[in-house]
Design a protein around this motif. Structure first.
Motif, PDB file in Angstrom:
ATOM      1  N   GLY A  26       0.597  -1.336   0.093  1.00 54.29           N
ATOM      2  CA  GLY A  26      -0.127  -0.003  -0.016  1.00 54.29           C
ATOM      3  C   GLY A  26       0.933   1.212  -0.023  1.00 54.29           C
ATOM      4  N   ASP A 163      -6.130  -0.323   1.535  1.00 51.46           N
ATOM      5  CA  ASP A 163      -4.985  -0.449   2.515  1.00 51.46           C
ATOM      6  C   ASP A 163      -5.553   0.713   3.499  1.00 51.46           C
ATOM      7  OD1 ASP A 163      -1.920  -0.627   2.977  1.00 51.46           O
ATOM      8  OD2 ASP A 163      -2.337   1.705   3.357  1.00 51.46           O
ATOM      9  N   THR A 172      -3.266  -4.594   4.685  1.00 54.83           N
ATOM     10  CA  THR A 172      -3.679  -4.341   3.148  1.00 54.83           C
ATOM     11  C   THR A 172      -4.293  -5.762   2.751  1.00 54.83           C
ATOM     12  OG1 THR A 172      -1.437  -3.147   3.417  1.00 54.83           O
ATOM     13  CG2 THR A 172      -2.604  -3.714   1.179  1.00 54.83           C
ATOM     14  N   SER A 174      -5.329  -7.407  -1.079  1.00 56.71           N
ATOM     15  CA  SER A 174      -5.802  -7.339  -2.528  1.00 56.71           C
ATOM     16  C   SER A 174      -5.974  -8.437  -3.346  1.00 56.71           C
ATOM     17  CB  SER A 174      -4.311  -6.660  -3.008  1.00 56.71           C
ATOM     18  OG  SER A 174      -3.350  -7.703  -3.058  1.00 56.71           O
TER      19      SER A 174
END
Lengths: 316, 514
Positions: A26, A163, A172, A174
């Motif tokens: 992030g 984040d 964080t 993803s």
């Protein structure tokens, strides 16, 4: 007889944790800052999964990968970064007759964009959109796995990232989708679960979940990482067979990543390690990486890669 | 700015979502339409059959009979509302029966070309034809096994087609599209020959039986392909049901002759036993040479050490030993072998990308159709271009595959006569990018197969002789690039393969098909 396994995927994943300001964390580089540096890493495995069956292979022993890489990150703006990475790779099997390979692998380029920021519950929330493209830069063969340098597949990645940081603590998450182009072999027929009369192999796409959390300050970053790579299709290595480029390769790995901002202005060091907990058609690989980075300031400002903490700067 | 970026990323996603489909070369063969129908193929000399009419074939019913009309109506019912998928099926099988069944065999070879995993005590299990689906599944379709399988398939297809064409001429029953030109569509090029018995069904019948023998665990798949083939012929309007039934039955009868030969050709004992394995080693030591050892872990017995005793098609065992088997390799203590080992080390140390490409291209290792399969593929492409009739396809494939099987026998006989170590045994610095075969070095199998194949194909297509010989030499040298053969293995392999190929060419001169 050759009996091989696949290490590369795991290797790629560990590379992505190699440094701060990667395509999968992030952190953002400030405008007109250019962070660049070399990293070196080693990963290896003795056991691997042949389909879902975990085994070793006396004819390969320990399969290892050594990598040297140059990575960089340029801040176009505070909210848009461009990143690149280019690894040189050397593979080796500690036992048996198979020859290791060496050479440049794939160049990757990334655009990292902070699409949304909000101060929330006394912390900072960022939504990021990341696009990546990687392409082989040498004519290596993907057909001698697990000792091939890579899969030789041009890959386009789309990643969505969230984040959140509060004080020095952050988390964080993803999700990435990897579109993988077909690859070409040096032969005009091959067998997957059926015979193919083509030199071209259809590559299944792949997805990746990445979770990371820990401590982030001006001087130190320490984080724990959980990564889950899933190939969306492909087939299993048959009993006592060799791995193939379009196998269904899955891996769940954990790791840690450390970064230290040295007292020397703009110079930082990073180190990380990761290990695969569960997998399918991949090696149970454990790896370490270390790197040194320096920030060139084309905008003549203060230097830190941990922008989050310096980063309470006015927004543009 | 923000919007543009988003669009760029989304466009990236969409562009990459485009088609990944692969263009498979074997889906582009033209529909078989022979330049020469070879109507006299019933007079060609069979390989095992005593005569073209050794097996009886019943006379067909008349095309005016009510039963025949029922069979015409079956075609019409299949053709009524034909789907795209059915059209594709017709086109697929329309490329040729010998072509497609050869291709099916190649696929089964590739599927089964994997060595068994070791037992817990470090020994290796042997696949059993009587229990083909238990691990290790039967067969391990390694190159000698495959060479023999291709030969039996092609030779039996050839004999079956000789019989078929004999009866076509004898009974001379017209094809359904000739009997009922207005009611029957033809989706394939119209053959000028009588359709009874069906050449497709004869090839299918004989192939099914041979494949069941060679790949007993895959009968379900084999039968499924056979049903598909028959259906394609009916949909195409090329055959009525009785053309197919009688053809299939004739094919099965011809197969019985080849199955009897296969059961008695000593291939079943080719794996050998511990006594033989030790004897080979001790005999080599007694000759004052360093014996081959397995460099696998755990040590694996050599691949099919008694395959050299398998009954050949083109010459007898005395001829093989006296006229074809090459003299010994350079002594393991000689300066020549030392120099040849050094040559391989130097190649393997600084392998170029192009040498690696050649090594991979010709490797034809695990999970492939093997080197004989590679030459079958080369031949199939050229035969399809040349628009051979079914019997000519089979005759040429039989010459090619009998040559490669006999090349395998000679090569294995030579390997286990001399029991010569691999380069990597003489110099452990030598590593391979393509895998080390688990049997003695001298002579190179790839070289022997390829030279035999190139000799036969050069006979069939004299204008392409240069090309075939270049390929054979490239296949040969690919083993040096692979770090697994000395130069003398390769060169002597080529000479030996050429000799074997010449026997097939001689048969070609006398079989009545020229």
């Amino acid at each position: 007889m050759r009996k091989k396994i696949r290490f590369l995927l795991i290797f790629c994943i560990s590379l992505q944790t190699a440094i701060a300001q990667t395509d999968i964390d992030g952190l953002m580089m400030q405008k007109k800052f250019f962070c660049v540096g070399p990293t070196a890493g080693y990963s290896s495995f003795k056991n691997y999964w042949e389909g879902t069956l975990k085994r070793d292979n006396l004819n390969m022993g320990r399969v290892s990968t050594t990598n040297f890489m140059i990575m960089g990150n340029y801040g176009v703006t505070r909210r848009l970064n461009v990143l690149f990475g280019l690894p040189y790779i050397k593979t080796k099997a500690s036992a048996g007759q198979m020859a290791g390979q060496k050479g440049l692998q794939d160049l990757s380029l990334w655009l990292k964009w902070v699409g949304y920021e909000k101060h929330l519950f006394k912390g900072d929330l960022q939504l990021m959109l990341i696009g990546g493209y990687s392409t082989p830069v040498s004519n290596y063969s993907p057909d001698i796995l697990p000792l091939s340098l890579g899969l030789h597949s041009r890959t386009t990645t789309t990643r969505f990232m969230l984040d959140y940081q509060r004080g020095h603590w952050f988390g964080t998450v993803s999700y990435s989708y990897n579109f993988r182009d077909n690859v070409k072999l040096d032969r005009y027929t091959y067998y997957t679960t059926e015979m193919h009369y083509s030199n071209e192999v259809r590559m299944p796409d792949a997805s990746q979940w990445n979770f990371r959390a820990g401590y982030r300050s001006e001087v130190i970053i320490a984080e724990a990482i959980l990564n889950k790579w899933t190939t969306l299709g492909g087939f299993d290595i048959p009993r006592n067979g060799s791995p193939f480029v379009s196998n269904n390769m899955d891996a769940t790995s954990i790791g840690i990543n450390l970064k230290y901002e040295t007292p020397l202005d703009g110079l930082s060091v990073v180190a990380n390690g990761s290990t695969v907990l569960a997998g399918r058609n991949v090696g149970q690989s454990t790896g370490f990486n270390a790197g040194v980075f320096y920030i060139f300031d084309f905008g003549k400002k203060t230097k830190s890669t941990n922008e989050k903490d310096k980063g309470k700067q006015p927004k543009k | 700015m923000r919007k543009n970026l988003l669009y760029t990323l989304l466009a990236g996603i969409l562009l990459n979502g485009c088609s990944k489909s692969i263009d498979e070369q074997n889906m582009h063969y033209p529909m078989l339409n022979p330049t020469k129908p070879d109507a006299n193929a019933g007079t060609w000399k069979p390989i095992l059959l005593a005569a073209a009419n050794e097996f009886a074939c019943p006379a067909p019913i008349a095309t005016t009979s009510p039963d025949y009309v029922i069979q015409l109506n079956e075609i019409k019912s299949f053709q009524n509302g034909i789907s795209n998928e059915e059209r594709k099926l017709v086109e697929y099988w329309g490329a040729g029966a010998v072509l497609r069944w050869n291709e099916i065999m190649r696929e089964l070879v590739a599927l089964h070309n994997l060595p068994p995993y070791q037992n817990p005590d470090g020994t290796y299990p042997v696949p059993s034809a009587n229990n083909p689906l238990a691990y290790p599944t039967f067969p391990f379709a390694n190159p000698p096994y495959a060479a023999r399988a291709y030969a039996y398939l092609s030779a039996s297809q050839y004999d079956a087609l000789v019989a078929c064409y004999y009866y076509k001429q004898l009974y001379n029953r017209a094809a359904p599209f000739t009997v009922d030109p207005t009611g029957i569509q033809t989706l394939l090029p119209k053959s000028t020959l009588p359709s009874y018995p069906s050449e497709d069904a004869v090839v299918m019948g004989v192939s099914v039986e041979m494949l069941k023998l060679l790949f007993p665990g895959d009968q379900d798949y084999i039968n499924q392909r056979a049903e598909e083939h028959k259906r394609a012929r009916i949909i195409a309007g090329a055959n009525v049901r009785s053309d197919l039934d009688v053809g299939e039955a004739l094919g099965k009868l011809v197969a019985s002759k080849f199955i009897t030969r296969a059961r008695g050709d000593r291939a079943g004992a080719a794996v050998g036993n511990a006594t033989l394995w030790n004897k080979l080693k001790n005999d080599c030591i007694a000759r004052g040479e360093i014996p081959w050892i397995s460099q696998e872990s755990p040590e694996r017995p050599p691949m099919l050490p008694a395959f050299g005793a398998v009954r050949t098609f083109l010459f007898d065992s005395l001829t093989m030993v006296t006229a074809i088997r090459p003299g010994p390799p350079p002594s393991t203590g000689s300066a020549q072998l030392k120099a040849e080992t050094e040559e391989i080390y130097q190649i393997s140390k600084d392998l170029t990308r192009d040498q690696l490409r050649i090594a991979i291209f010709w490797a034809d290792g695990l999970r492939t159709y093997t080197p004989p399969g590679h030459w079958n593929y080369i031949a199939a492409n050229d035969f399809a271009n040349e628009r051979f009739s079914e019997p000519r396809w089979a005759r040429n494939m039989a010459l090619l595959n009998m040559a490669m099987m006999d090349a395998a026998v000679v090569c294995w006989d030579t390997k286990f006569t001399y029991f010569n170590p691999r380069p990597s045994q003489m110099d452990p610095r030598i590593k391979t990018p393509i895998g080390l075969p688990n049997f003695p070095s001298y002579i190179s199998g790839h070289s022997t197969f390829s030279a035999a194949a190139a000799t036969v194909l050069s006979y069939i297509f004299p204008s392409k002789a240069q090309q075939y010989n270049d390929w054979a030499r490239e296949a040969s040298v690919s083993r040096m690039y692979g770090g697994i053969h000395y130069r003398s293995d390769c060169e002597t392999g080529l000479v030996t393969g050429n000799k074997v190929g010449a026997y097939a060419v001689n048969r070609g001169h006398t079989d009545g098909a020229e």
